[in-house]
Design an enzyme around this catalytic site. Structure first.
Site, mmCIF file in Angstrom:
data_model
loop_
_atom_site.group_PDB
_atom_site.id
_atom_site.type_symbol
_atom_site.label_atom_id
_atom_site.label_comp_id
_atom_site.label_asym_id
_atom_site.label_seq_id
_atom_site.Cartn_x
_atom_site.Cartn_y
_atom_site.Cartn_z
ATOM 1 N N ASP A 90 34.541 -47.717 54.407
ATOM 2 C CA ASP A 90 34.866 -48.649 55.494
ATOM 3 C C ASP A 90 36.388 -48.807 55.598
ATOM 4 O OD1 ASP A 90 35.869 -50.875 53.837
ATOM 5 O OD2 ASP A 90 33.805 -51.181 53.204
ATOM 6 N N HIS A 105 36.711 -41.139 48.632
ATOM 7 C CA HIS A 105 35.426 -40.619 49.115
ATOM 8 C C HIS A 105 35.409 -40.446 50.641
ATOM 9 C CE1 HIS A 105 33.149 -42.004 45.233
ATOM 10 N NE2 HIS A 105 33.868 -40.919 45.050
ATOM 11 N N CYS A 132 35.462 -29.825 68.216
ATOM 12 C CA CYS A 132 36.659 -29.986 67.384
ATOM 13 C C CYS A 132 37.896 -29.904 68.274
ATOM 14 C CB CYS A 132 36.716 -28.888 66.324
ATOM 15 S SG CYS A 132 38.296 -28.861 65.442
ATOM 16 N N THR A 173 32.433 -52.139 41.551
ATOM 17 C CA THR A 173 31.847 -50.802 41.510
ATOM 18 C C THR A 173 30.882 -50.706 40.333
ATOM 19 O OG1 THR A 173 32.295 -48.429 41.258
ATOM 20 C CG2 THR A 173 33.974 -49.927 40.430
ATOM 21 N N ASN A 198 33.366 -58.189 38.529
ATOM 22 C CA ASN A 198 32.031 -57.899 39.057
ATOM 23 C C ASN A 198 31.136 -59.096 38.730
ATOM 24 O OD1 ASN A 198 29.373 -56.590 39.500
ATOM 25 N ND2 ASN A 198 30.533 -54.680 39.439
HETATM 26 P P1 NAD Z 1 27.479 -49.490 44.201
HETATM 27 O O1 NAD Z 1 26.728 -49.951 45.405
HETATM 28 O O2 NAD Z 1 26.893 -48.454 43.335
HETATM 29 O O3 NAD Z 1 27.755 -50.794 43.297
HETATM 30 C C1 NAD Z 1 28.182 -51.988 43.881
HETATM 31 C C2 NAD Z 1 28.722 -52.881 42.778
HETATM 32 O O4 NAD Z 1 29.248 -54.054 43.403
HETATM 33 C C3 NAD Z 1 27.672 -53.349 41.762
HETATM 34 O O5 NAD Z 1 28.175 -53.166 40.461
HETATM 35 C C4 NAD Z 1 27.507 -54.830 42.082
HETATM 36 O O6 NAD Z 1 27.237 -55.596 40.916
HETATM 37 C C5 NAD Z 1 28.871 -55.176 42.644
HETATM 38 N N1 NAD Z 1 28.898 -56.345 43.546
HETATM 39 C C6 NAD Z 1 27.917 -56.850 44.327
HETATM 40 N N2 NAD Z 1 28.351 -57.930 44.996
HETATM 41 C C7 NAD Z 1 29.651 -58.100 44.626
HETATM 42 C C8 NAD Z 1 30.653 -59.060 44.969
HETATM 43 N N3 NAD Z 1 30.415 -60.063 45.830
HETATM 44 N N4 NAD Z 1 31.877 -58.941 44.386
HETATM 45 C C9 NAD Z 1 32.142 -57.935 43.499
HETATM 46 N N5 NAD Z 1 31.226 -57.020 43.149
HETATM 47 C C10 NAD Z 1 29.997 -57.100 43.699
HETATM 48 O O7 NAD Z 1 28.916 -49.118 44.735
HETATM 49 P P2 NAD Z 1 29.955 -48.018 44.282
HETATM 50 O O8 NAD Z 1 30.134 -48.085 42.804
HETATM 51 O O9 NAD Z 1 31.132 -48.223 45.164
HETATM 52 O O10 NAD Z 1 29.266 -46.610 44.640
HETATM 53 C C11 NAD Z 1 28.656 -46.427 45.923
HETATM 54 C C12 NAD Z 1 29.083 -45.184 46.683
HETATM 55 O O11 NAD Z 1 28.477 -45.276 47.981
HETATM 56 C C13 NAD Z 1 30.576 -45.160 46.964
HETATM 57 O O12 NAD Z 1 31.077 -43.988 46.445
HETATM 58 C C14 NAD Z 1 30.766 -45.192 48.478
HETATM 59 O O13 NAD Z 1 31.293 -43.983 48.965
HETATM 60 C C15 NAD Z 1 29.395 -45.375 49.049
HETATM 61 N N6 NAD Z 1 29.250 -46.698 49.747
HETATM 62 C C16 NAD Z 1 30.298 -47.234 50.452
HETATM 63 C C17 NAD Z 1 30.183 -48.478 51.070
HETATM 64 C C18 NAD Z 1 31.368 -49.043 51.829
HETATM 65 O O14 NAD Z 1 32.223 -48.279 52.288
HETATM 66 N N7 NAD Z 1 31.496 -50.366 51.973
HETATM 67 C C19 NAD Z 1 28.980 -49.175 51.006
HETATM 68 C C20 NAD Z 1 27.909 -48.608 50.277
HETATM 69 C C21 NAD Z 1 28.068 -47.360 49.658
HETATM 70 ZN ZN ZN Z 2 37.897 -27.112 64.029
#
Ligand code: NAD
Ligand code: ZN
Length: 231
Positions: A90, A105, A132, A173, A198
């Protein structure tokens, strides 16, 4: 003091962007293999486009929260001594005011051409007939998202920052996606103090010297204030 911050889906949770592994291990109702692997895209590109078109459209309904804004405030004060790395696709860090964000990512607002390899800004819908702007190929565009099995961006820059930092902070994360999950060990081995913010224990928790348990929206502004008070 040099600080490296890694953020994940949790920092955007309080803005209303669902995390990934919240309860069911699905990303907005989809299995990861379906929507976040090159094989899933090959199998059903229409579904994958629809999925990211929805995620991209969702961005106009969410706003940065106090955690994003606090990190922007930190950057204003310490400038290049902060390296902000996000796994998020995002744009809430940028809209919160951060100027330098390493989207390891990829980004929902970027497209990647499978024909010429160019990456370019993309704000609308993407489809099997998108063209493109560089090589004019039709239907070869894909979301500029690093899928499972692909190489994240900026790894050289990130490694250099980790080796050189005094403090490493991981925010919202789960620590289940590599290589991001191993950043804490690199920073620790190179002498940095390591902090995890977290609300819930993660499987990586034992690698951190300090735990701040609570939601990013309140804990990140509080932590930034303590850092700025020492500056
Ligand atoms: P994850 O969804 O695996 O883990 C989310 C983590 O956030 C958990 O550990 C949870 O306990 C914690 N969490 C929940 N609420 C919270 C809060 N209010 N404050 C702080 N922490 C909180 O996320 P990840 O480790 O980022 O891996 C997911 C992958 O999926 C990423 O690589 C990403 O590319 C993608 N993704 C991105 C988004 C986005 O861009 N917002 C959303 C979902 C998934
Ligand atoms: Zn191209």
């Amino acid at each position: 003091m040099k600080i490296v911050i890694l953020t994940g889906a949790g920092i955007s949770a309080e803005s209303g962007v669902p995390t990934f592994r919240a309860s069911d291990g699905l990303w907005e109702g989809h299995r990861v293999e379906e929507v976040a692997t090159p094989e899933g895209f090959e199998r059903n590109p229409g579904l994958v486009h629809d999925f990211y078109n929805m995620r991209r459209a969702q961005l106009s309904h969410v706003e940065p929260n106090p955690a994003h804004r606090a990190l922007a405030r930190l950057e204003e004060h310490i400038g290049e001594n902060l390296t902000l790395i996000t796994q998020n696709v995002d744009d809430l860090h940028e809209r919160g005011g951060s100027k330098r964000v390493l989207h390891m990512h990829g980004s929902l607002l970027s497209a990647l051409c499978n024909s010429c390899g160019e990456r370019f800004r993309w704000l609308g819908k993407m489809s099997l007939t998108s063209k493109c702007p560089f090589c004019k190929a039709i239907g070869l565009e894909r979301p500029d998202i690093v899928w499972f099995g692909e190489m994240p961006y900026y790894l050289g820059e990130i490694e250099a920052a980790l080796i050189d930092c005094d403090v490493f902070v991981s925010i919202g994360t789960s620590g289940m996606v590599n290589p991001a999950a191993s950043f804490v060990q690199i920073a620790h081995n190179c002498g940095a103090h390591t902090i995890e913010i977290n609300p819930y224990p993660t499987q990586n928790a034992h690698h951190f010297a300090e735990q701040i348990q609570g939601p990013a929206g309140s804990e990140v502004p509080r932590w930034v204030e303590t850092v700025l008070a020492k500056e």
